[in-house]
Design an enzyme around this catalytic site. Structure first.
Site, PDB file in Angstrom:
ATOM      1  N   LYS A 131       0.845  -1.194   0.000  1.00  9.02           N
ATOM      2  CA  LYS A 131       0.000   0.000   0.000  1.00  9.02           C
ATOM      3  C   LYS A 131       0.883   1.248   0.000  1.00  9.02           C
ATOM      4  CE  LYS A 131      -3.940   1.748   2.707  1.00  9.02           C
ATOM      5  NZ  LYS A 131      -4.744   1.529   3.930  1.00  9.02           N
ATOM      6  N   LEU A 180      -6.436   8.583   3.263  1.00 11.38           N
ATOM      7  CA  LEU A 180      -6.731   7.197   3.685  1.00 11.38           C
ATOM      8  C   LEU A 180      -8.106   7.000   4.306  1.00 11.38           C
ATOM      9  CD1 LEU A 180      -3.379   6.207   5.490  1.00 11.38           C
ATOM     10  CD2 LEU A 180      -3.911   5.918   3.080  1.00 11.38           C
ATOM     11  N   SER A 206      -9.441   1.804   2.690  1.00 16.09           N
ATOM     12  CA  SER A 206      -8.466   2.527   1.924  1.00 16.09           C
ATOM     13  C   SER A 206      -7.443   1.628   1.223  1.00 16.09           C
ATOM     14  CB  SER A 206      -7.732   3.502   2.841  1.00 16.09           C
ATOM     15  OG  SER A 206      -7.014   2.810   3.843  1.00 16.09           O
ATOM     16  N   VAL A 227      -7.498   0.952  10.076  1.00  9.23           N
ATOM     17  CA  VAL A 227      -7.808   1.661  11.328  1.00  9.23           C
ATOM     18  C   VAL A 227      -9.314   1.721  11.542  1.00  9.23           C
ATOM     19  CG1 VAL A 227      -7.945   4.049  10.458  1.00  9.23           C
ATOM     20  CG2 VAL A 227      -7.049   3.632  12.748  1.00  9.23           C
ATOM     21  N   GLY A 228     -10.070   1.261  10.512  1.00 12.53           N
ATOM     22  CA  GLY A 228     -11.527   1.246  10.633  1.00 12.53           C
ATOM     23  C   GLY A 228     -12.134   0.357   9.555  1.00 12.53           C
ATOM     24  N   GLY A 229     -11.417  -0.704   9.193  1.00 12.10           N
ATOM     25  CA  GLY A 229     -11.922  -1.623   8.164  1.00 12.10           C
ATOM     26  C   GLY A 229     -11.172  -1.526   6.850  1.00 12.10           C
ATOM     27  N   SER A 230     -10.101  -0.762   6.811  1.00  8.75           N
ATOM     28  CA  SER A 230      -9.423  -0.447   5.545  1.00  8.75           C
ATOM     29  C   SER A 230      -8.737  -1.622   4.868  1.00  8.75           C
ATOM     30  CB  SER A 230      -8.396   0.688   5.760  1.00  8.75           C
ATOM     31  OG  SER A 230      -9.058   1.934   5.701  1.00  8.75           O
TER      32      SER A 230
END
Lengths: 572, 572
Positions: A131, A180, A206, A227-230
């Site tokens: 990434k 992101l 992201s 950090v939240g499903g990325s």
């Protein structure tokens, strides 16, 4: 500054195109062909052997062939490079392209193996995609910001250092959304990444560049962040496996990031792949390299074969899973409900148990998380945009897109109290609140021992990663706390693919009593016209710091689903 | 509110006194007798057997006698309770006193052992003292705030839950400074704790009640907390051992704290004792109870016997220590310099190596830490004081004290930028800065491999915990970053006793080129009149998350010092 930023973007994009060898340019199918998954086989660029190499989705097999010198790293890297460039032309998934550098590294590894008879490390010869956060010496890390074009890294991040020592061949970097912080993948520099199963839909974000690339077999193994499903949302949208490990288990030091220094809900990195073998091999290799000796924040904890053998879960003989059919924030779309039913049946057929998971204080956790993410009043993102003059991206909806933006941003706000910049003391208050919620959730989990019949609490939760399957561009605005739950509570989690949306089996359902505006908007979004054919994935959520056990349990679920799938087909 | 808070304090202090049985009241020596260490033996309250029990400073021996039923928990608890009450009358070290509750628990444990022949857990029967933060159901946790008088805990904190399961007997709680944030021990409710070696001096803080109590053998093992030296400074001032473990290794959940939710430099808890055996036994017992299954922030990491055997430090055969003679912020007083020389000689005599440690970017780290601690602009402390109307304690100097406050508070400020309340974004910036400093320090440490000759970097650093020995009340205002270094970098650290200030051996030295006002003020503070006779301790600083190795290495240093000391005496 005026529109100078647009020139920068155009120049950077042209420079990227110029790095692709002319002979690797393919005939791109017209936009009306939404599914491009078969193009790599059909476009004629890849030899039969290159197709064989790139379609070896089991990373363990790929490594065996590399380590026995059946395949050289140079030919494997070349094959994946060509296919990644095909994926790029179809889905726009790449950022950095550095063919000669990667091939040189591959040849070097081939030479060492030939000369010494020994592999450099457990990932010897394997091309790995990264990434666009994982800094590599001499390359830019743009991360979706125009202002970062032209900033070249002076050193490798810790992850890349370790990958090199493990013998890997970092070979491309992949696209991300501006800053992101979206579950889609679009920025002004490199543009939009699309889903190879249906280019009208998002691959998620992201880590959307990784997901589109790996789905097309343009990389055998990639590294995303979450950090939240990325990682998990793109994995679910592109039919992949991924692991979101616990805070600080894998080394983040030296990687670029959004909201750097936000340590309340820690961004983590993890592998994305077409096989669970890739997930396990990567995770074990990085941990075995003792990341805590290089990254001051990385936890000191060896890889545990004992925990991988499910010593804390009855040896994996009869597991009991809690199925989160609906988290009470948004009801999952019909294909996800079917995927959960399939998984339950498959697990029961394999001798395991599945009970209902009762969601616990999720709205409180959701609001707490959003308040933490919003504690800088969006200053971090805005200030990085201001540097170049590029606008902050407020919606990812394509201009003039046929889809009405039926969600809008307003619906998310109904649950939130995004009151902008907070004080450090307010953040401490959010930490206190979060800690109490984590304790409460832990006790809630432990109490399931009364219902499992195994003498243990539920071994893992199974749930959607997001309430729907790949959405049209611009509409993927919230995970409805299906993914962020794991980040907030720091539960190790693995995504895994289950099935595809089926127009016959996944018909719209009658309306239910909506939980909130978001839930209603999502209900209205569903139609088989839009969604049919796209991948449906779920996630397995383990306890905190249970990477080894979560990998092992996901392997069990995956095998159960494959057996079930084979039987189902026989029955047809 | 007016002066109502004073009445609350008086009433609470009377209530405390009323809990002491009349027959345990002793004749307290006059103030002119500054050293009260011998009073427990001489006051006549303790029987010969009680003296024998309480002077068994090796916790392993104590546990053996308890577990073999040679001594019952009831008699051991009674003996320590009586002695703790003697210590209370001499040094004012206690807060909560609950004799019958503790004895009932002890009798219960005796009954179980008698009936089943089995111990309840590794700490079976052992009385343990707790700093006034560790909530126990039904007791107040006052933590130096008048406003907290009368608030009774509804449940035990996680540590106390585990202690009960391990078979321990929590039996007293101990005094702290208002808000905890001092290296002394004074608050309006319970008053001032003094140093039993010299009551005109402070026992240190914030775990000063524990230190004074354990020094007097009023408790075999206590639990303190440390966010900036709060265990190690009192341990050094009172001739004790203590371990400050890494962030979140031992379970803090449910304990009261100052600046709750401040997770940038995490407060940790750890054992304090007269023996290293107490330190190891406590730490192993708590970790073996899997704190991560109860405290959502606790790290999942088993106790490692392998690391305790120094597998990562050449098996402990020839260790190489880095001696931090002077950290460049404040030069240690002469007794500390002598203690370091003694330790170096003792280690070399035992076959180990000692090289000079070069301090690295400590002023930057110091400022970063102070800015983090000050990020709420002192709001947390002030708001808790406002609740009752008690004044914020701005100096711990006794009113009308003969000692001139030659340090003042101003000198600390010279290095600091305490600009008050910060934003969450500013805090994130401090995190970024801290992370880079931690990485830099880690690399600095690793580079010592070039100088050790062992093939490894320095195995541990040895340094003062603070630049001087116990200071007069009101003058103990800064650790000059000797202790806070470990909190900031999260290095596991153990304090250990070395010697006592000697008027002959520790004569004042000529002035050096002062580093700053603080350094100059500390230089001027030194005189053998004030300091002679008081304990001199040092600390051993290991790498991050190295609790097991740090304990093992401190045992090695301790043994070397004891051998050296014995030889020295023979040579006299």
């Amino acid at each position: 500054m005026s529109d100078n930023w647009k020139d920068i973007c155009l120049a950077r994009k042209s420079a990227q195109l110029a790095l692709i060898p002319r002979e690797w340019i393919i005939q791109v199918p017209p936009e009306t062909q939404t599914n491009v998954m078969d193009v790599p086989q059909e476009c004629g660029l890849l030899t039969k052997r290159e197709l064989q190499i790139t379609e070896t989705t089991d990373v363990e097999i790929l490594l065996n062939k590399l380590h026995s010198s059946e395949w050289s790293s140079e030919e494997v890297t070349t094959a994946f490079y060509k296919r990644s460039v095909i994926a790029q032309q179809l889905t726009n998934c790449l950022t950095e392209i550095f063919i000669e550098r990667a091939l040189q590294r591959a040849r070097e590894l081939d030479g060492i193996l030939k000369k010494t008879g020994k592999i450099v490390g457990p990932l010897h010869g394997l091309p790995i995609s990264l990434k666009d956060q994982f800094a590599m010496k001499g390359l830019e890390t743009i991360m979706g910001y125009v202002a970062w074009v032209g900033k070249y890294a002076e050193s490798d991040c810790v992850l890349v250092e370790i990958l090199y020592e493990c013998g890997a061949v970092p070979f491309v970097r992949t696209n991300v959304p501006q800053a992101l912080m979206w579950w889609e993948t679009y920025n002004h520099v490199f543009g939009r990444t699309t889903n190879p199963y249906n280019r009208r839909l998002t691959p998620g974000g992201s880590s959307g560049g990784e997901a589109a690339l790996i789905a097309m077999r343009g990389s055998p193994l990639g590294v995303g962040t979450d950090v939240g499903g990325s990682q998990r949302v793109p994995a679910a949208f592109c039919n992949l496996y991924t692991l979101r490990p616990s805070y600080d288990r894998l080394p983040y030091y030296g990687a670029a990031n959004s909201q750097e220094g936000q340590e309340s809900i820690v961004s983590t990195l993890g592998p994305m792949s077409n096989s669970m073998s890739g997930i396990k091999i990567f995770t074990k290799a990085i941990i075995d390299a003792k990341p805590w000796t290089r990254d001051p924040l990385a936890r000191k904890r060896q890889w545990s074969e004992e925990e991988y053998s499910l010593s804390e879960h009855g040896g994996g003989k009869m597991l009991c899973f809690g199925m989160m059919w609906d988290n009470g924030i948004a009801r999952p779309h019909p294909p996800l409900q079917r995927a959960m039913k399939m998984t339950k049946e498959a697990l029961e057929a394999a001798g395991h148990k599945v009970i209902d998971w009762e969601p616990h204080r999720l709205v409180e956790l959701y609001v707490n998380s959003e308040n933490i993410f919003g504690a800088d009043g969006d200053y971090d993102r805005r200030s990085h945009c201001e540097l170049s003059g590029e606008p902050v991206i407020e919606t990812m909806a394509p201009i003039g897109d046929a889809h009405e933006n039926i969600l809008g941003e307003a619906f998310v706000r109904t649950l939130m109290d995004k009151s902008g910049l907070r004080s450090a003391y307010d953040l401490w208050k959010l930490h206190r609140e979060k800690r109490e919620l984590r304790k409460s959730h832990l006790e809630h989990w432990k109490k399931t021992v009364e219902r499992t019949g195994t003498g243990r609490p539920v071994d893992a939760i199974i749930s959607p990663t997001i309430a729907y399957t790949p959405a049209p561009h611009g509409l993927n605005m919230s995970d409805s706390f299906y993914s962020t739950l794991s980040n907030s509570l720091d539960y190790a989690s693995c995504s895994f693919p289950v099935t595809f949306v089926d127009a016959e089996l996944d018909k719209p359902q009658p309306p239910h009593a909506f939980y909130n505006h978001e839930d209603e908007a999502l209900f209205n979004l569903y139609s088989t016209d839009v969604f049919a054919g796209s991948p449906v994935g779920l996630q397995l959520i383990g306890g905190p710091q249970e990477e080894e056990a979560v990998i092992a349990m996901t392997e069990i679920v995956d095998r159960a689903l494959k057996v079930y799938d084979a039987k189902g087909r026989l029955a047809d």
